[in-house]
Design an enzyme around this catalytic site. Structure first.
Site, PDB file in Angstrom:
ATOM      1  N   LYS A  12       1.004  -1.158   0.076  1.00  0.00           N
ATOM      2  CA  LYS A  12       0.048   0.024  -0.019  1.00  0.00           C
ATOM      3  C   LYS A  12       0.639   1.333   0.057  1.00  0.00           C
ATOM      4  O   LYS A  12       1.851   1.218  -0.582  1.00  0.00           O
ATOM      5  CB  LYS A  12      -1.100   0.017   1.014  1.00  0.00           C
ATOM      6  CG  LYS A  12      -1.614  -1.474   1.481  1.00  0.00           C
ATOM      7  CD  LYS A  12      -2.796  -1.405   2.380  1.00  0.00           C
ATOM      8  CE  LYS A  12      -3.503  -2.858   2.351  1.00  0.00           C
ATOM      9  NZ  LYS A  12      -4.491  -2.739   3.129  1.00  0.00           N
ATOM     10  N   HIS A 104      -8.279  -3.644  -6.148  1.00  0.00           N
ATOM     11  CA  HIS A 104      -8.481  -3.606  -4.588  1.00  0.00           C
ATOM     12  C   HIS A 104      -9.341  -2.872  -3.981  1.00  0.00           C
ATOM     13  O   HIS A 104      -9.570  -1.978  -4.798  1.00  0.00           O
ATOM     14  CB  HIS A 104      -6.823  -3.195  -4.265  1.00  0.00           C
ATOM     15  CG  HIS A 104      -6.794  -3.174  -2.820  1.00  0.00           C
ATOM     16  ND1 HIS A 104      -7.290  -2.587  -1.752  1.00  0.00           N
ATOM     17  CD2 HIS A 104      -5.931  -4.447  -2.347  1.00  0.00           C
ATOM     18  CE1 HIS A 104      -6.780  -3.269  -0.539  1.00  0.00           C
ATOM     19  NE2 HIS A 104      -6.303  -4.382  -0.806  1.00  0.00           N
ATOM     20  N   GLU A 106      -9.617  -0.819  -1.885  1.00  0.00           N
ATOM     21  CA  GLU A 106      -9.192   0.660  -1.395  1.00  0.00           C
ATOM     22  C   GLU A 106      -9.419   1.391  -2.504  1.00  0.00           C
ATOM     23  O   GLU A 106      -9.822   2.629  -2.660  1.00  0.00           O
ATOM     24  CB  GLU A 106      -7.931   0.690  -0.833  1.00  0.00           C
ATOM     25  CG  GLU A 106      -8.079   0.011   0.647  1.00  0.00           C
ATOM     26  CD  GLU A 106      -6.973  -0.611   1.141  1.00  0.00           C
ATOM     27  OE1 GLU A 106      -5.662  -0.406   0.542  1.00  0.00           O
ATOM     28  OE2 GLU A 106      -6.770  -1.526   2.036  1.00  0.00           O
ATOM     29  N   GLU A 176     -10.911 -11.030  -1.466  1.00  0.00           N
ATOM     30  CA  GLU A 176     -10.670 -10.289  -0.175  1.00  0.00           C
ATOM     31  C   GLU A 176     -11.943  -9.584   0.252  1.00  0.00           C
ATOM     32  O   GLU A 176     -12.340  -8.506  -0.200  1.00  0.00           O
ATOM     33  CB  GLU A 176      -9.595  -9.058  -0.358  1.00  0.00           C
ATOM     34  CG  GLU A 176      -8.219  -9.522  -1.158  1.00  0.00           C
ATOM     35  CD  GLU A 176      -7.307  -8.602  -0.935  1.00  0.00           C
ATOM     36  OE1 GLU A 176      -6.334  -8.854  -0.147  1.00  0.00           O
ATOM     37  OE2 GLU A 176      -7.571  -7.384  -1.325  1.00  0.00           O
ATOM     38  N   SER A 222      -6.501  -9.862   6.349  1.00  0.00           N
ATOM     39  CA  SER A 222      -5.769  -9.782   7.827  1.00  0.00           C
ATOM     40  C   SER A 222      -5.082 -11.202   7.906  1.00  0.00           C
ATOM     41  O   SER A 222      -5.013 -11.995   8.995  1.00  0.00           O
ATOM     42  CB  SER A 222      -6.798  -9.725   9.045  1.00  0.00           C
ATOM     43  OG  SER A 222      -7.322  -8.493   8.856  1.00  0.00           O
ATOM     44  N   GLY A 243      -1.612  -7.707   3.310  1.00  0.00           N
ATOM     45  CA  GLY A 243      -1.278  -6.194   3.365  1.00  0.00           C
ATOM     46  C   GLY A 243      -0.417  -6.184   4.598  1.00  0.00           C
ATOM     47  O   GLY A 243       1.088  -6.203   4.662  1.00  0.00           O
ATOM     48  N   GLY A 244      -0.866  -5.745   5.780  1.00  0.00           N
ATOM     49  CA  GLY A 244       0.055  -5.353   6.931  1.00  0.00           C
ATOM     50  C   GLY A 244       1.085  -6.141   7.558  1.00  0.00           C
ATOM     51  O   GLY A 244       2.137  -5.660   7.523  1.00  0.00           O
TER      52      GLY A 244
END
Ligand code: PEP
Length: 263
Positions: A12, A104, A106, A176, A222, A243-244
């Site tokens: 991101k 995506h 977002e 997702e 997640s 992601g994170g």
């Protein structure tokens, strides 16, 4: 049909060029000196990172010869022209990308991405020989209203309309669920499997049973080192879009390890 698992780290809006190069060097070291090293060398698992546009070419240089690929986080469909601020598939290939994430949630939520724009982007990428990672998934409200399957069906059918895919490796799908992205609330492996099996049945109709059978469908939302094994145990989960947990070398490497096929 056996499918080589794929793990993609979506960074991101994170990391400078320097941070990207440091990350890539450490990731190579962590993966190739770790237990997944031989499997990576033998291509039993495929790995890619998706840095911001500014760091794509530095990532590609830092990862050269390592089997770790580079993905963009978006693309524009035109090859060139008066489109201020945009990046074409040809430019991504030139920067060393193998993949490009499109659709995506977002981008759908904050930047007006639609199924029609996803479709144009995916077509432009495949024409350039790049592999689109097409993201689909329902919001919490849509799930609560019983629309998860119809939303995903629309995103797949419209997003992949008339796409020229001749072999399963030319396209990747990422399921997702929007309510699981960045929330710490992972879908259960049953929920992921249920939707991903549904997606594969749709892909049979959109393309053909052999192409659908070999195409990778990733789960994203997640994903952490602690939950990857349970997700990967499911028949239609072929890897992860992370992601994170992809921002830190050790946690990303542990997720890659969790995607290795059981022997
Ligand atoms: C993502 O952005 O694609 C994603 C899955 O994020 P996270 O792993 O942080 O939920």
């Amino acid at each position: 049909m056996s499918r080589i698992p794929l793990v993609v780290g979506n960074w991101k809006l994170n990391k400078t060029i320097r941070e990207t190069v440091d990350f890539c060097r450490s990731l190579k070291e962590e993966l190739f000196s770790g237990p997944e090293g031989p499997a990576l060398g033998a291509r039993k698992v495929e790995v890619a990172v998706a840095p911001p546009f500014t760091a794509l070419s530095s990532a590609a240089q830092a990862l050269e010869g390592s089997f770790i690929g580079v993905s963009s986080q978006d693309v524009f469909w035109a090859e060139s022209g008066a489109y201020t601020g945009e990046i074409s598939p040809k430019m991504l290939a030139d920067a060393g990308c193998r993949f490009a994430i499109v659709g995506h949630s977002e981008r759908r939520q904050f930047f007006h991405e639609t199924d029609a724009s996803v479709n144009k982007k995916a077509a432009a990428l495949t024409a350039q020989g790049l592999i689109p990672i097409v993201c689909v998934g329902e919001t919490l409200k849509e799930r609560q209203e019983g629309q998860a399957f119809s939303v995903v069906e629309r995103q797949i059918v419209e997003g992949l309309k008339s796409l020229a895919v001749r072999s399963p490796g030319e396209l990747v799908i990422a399921y997702e669920p929007v309510w699981a992205i960045g929330t710490g609330q992972t879908a259960t492996s049953e929920q992921a499997q249920e939707v991903q099996a549904f997606i594969r049945r749709l892909l049979e109709k959109v393309f053909s049973p052999p192409i659908a059978g070999g195409m990778r469908i990733l789960y994203g939302g997640s994903v952490k080192p602690e939950n990857i094994a349970e997700l990967m145990a499911r028949r239609d989960v072929d890897g992860a879009l992370v992601g994170g947990a992809s921002l830190e070398v050790k946690s990303f490497a542990r997720i890659v390890q969790g995607c290795l096929p059981k022997t």
